[in-house]
Enzyme design. Structure first.
Site, PDB file in Angstrom:
ATOM      1  N   GLU A  34       0.831  -1.197   0.000  1.00 20.79           N
ATOM      2  CA  GLU A  34       0.000   0.000   0.000  1.00 20.79           C
ATOM      3  C   GLU A  34       0.868   1.249   0.000  1.00 20.79           C
ATOM      4  OE1 GLU A  34      -2.379  -0.464   3.499  1.00 20.79           O
ATOM      5  OE2 GLU A  34      -3.699  -1.935   2.566  1.00 20.79           O
ATOM      6  N   ALA A  70     -10.751  -2.756  -0.991  1.00 22.50           N
ATOM      7  CA  ALA A  70     -11.082  -1.647  -0.099  1.00 22.50           C
ATOM      8  C   ALA A  70      -9.868  -1.290   0.744  1.00 22.50           C
ATOM      9  CB  ALA A  70     -12.265  -2.015   0.796  1.00 22.50           C
ATOM     10  N   ASP A  71      -9.797  -0.032   1.125  1.00 19.57           N
ATOM     11  CA  ASP A  71      -8.731   0.430   2.000  1.00 19.57           C
ATOM     12  C   ASP A  71      -9.263   1.589   2.834  1.00 19.57           C
ATOM     13  OD1 ASP A  71      -5.913   0.236   2.824  1.00 19.57           O
ATOM     14  OD2 ASP A  71      -5.797   2.277   2.057  1.00 19.57           O
ATOM     15  N   THR A  72      -8.853   1.628   4.092  1.00 19.56           N
ATOM     16  CA  THR A  72      -9.281   2.680   5.010  1.00 19.56           C
ATOM     17  C   THR A  72      -8.057   3.372   5.586  1.00 19.56           C
ATOM     18  OG1 THR A  72     -11.276   1.431   5.591  1.00 19.56           O
ATOM     19  CG2 THR A  72     -10.594   3.161   7.121  1.00 19.56           C
ATOM     20  N   GLY A 107     -11.807   3.911   0.688  1.00 21.96           N
ATOM     21  CA  GLY A 107     -11.936   3.836  -0.759  1.00 21.96           C
ATOM     22  C   GLY A 107     -12.268   2.407  -1.157  1.00 21.96           C
TER      23      GLY A 107
END
Length: 190
Positions: A34, A70-72, A107
């Protein structure tokens, strides 16, 4: 029956939220690095970029399937607080969040069987109480935080830390379910 999707995330919170939505899915964890450096990518697009990295990595190995990445991220001012690498970093994150309002941005990237890509994101605001060193130590003793953006989980003794939220609670937990539901319905995935 709606088609099954692949969730390109190992997050137990995302699995739980998708399950509550009634989505049929399996989990295949994306092995990607990431991007968490605001010097390399805008904070506002970071979560979506990382979600797309995950979805594309899994789609490459599983063509013709629906894939959800998904990523937070947690954002305090211009600082991005991802998953803390150590408990000392977690302690520092919680101390920095103490008494402040921060944003939680999730996202999502949905890739369809023909490779078409849909991206979406949601932003919620979280107001932290003023935390004593004792409260932080107690929280870290009770909650495993090394796999959580910002070093906290709203659903795990969040009441010790959080004074209030604005926006989607599910977004803070890791998926903007309200926005995702509209996308899933549009594509017949619900």
């Amino acid at each position: 029956m709606p088609p099954e999707i692949i969730l390109a995330s190992g997050s137990p919170r995302r699995r739980e939220l998708l399950g509550k939505m009634g989505v049929r899915f399996e989990v295949i964890i994306a092995e990607v690095e990431e991007v968490m450096d605001p010097a390399k990518i805008s904070i506002r697009t970071m979560a979506g970029h990382n979600a797309a990295l995950k979805a594309r990595a899994v789609a490459k190995e599983h063509p013709g399937r629906w894939i959800l990445g998904a990523d937070t991220i947690v954002v305090l001012g211009e600082r991005v607080l991802g998953k803390p690498p150590t408990l000392e970093a977690a302690r520092e994150y919680l101390a920095a969040l103490s008494g402040h309002v921060h944003e939680v941005i999730t996202g999502c990237c949905l890739i369809g069987p023909q490779g078409n890509l849909r991206s979406l994101h949601d932003t919620s605001r979280v107001r932290f109480r003023r935390l004593s060193a004792e409260t932080i130590t107690n929280y870290l003793a009770h909650v495993h935080v090394l796999d959580k953006a910002g070093a906290y989980a709203l659903q795990e003794h969040g009441e010790w830390l959080v004074d209030g939220i604005e926006g989607s609670r599910d977004n803070i937990l890791g998926l903007p379910t309200e926005k995702l539901a509209r996308e899933f319905e549009a594509f017949g995935l619900l």
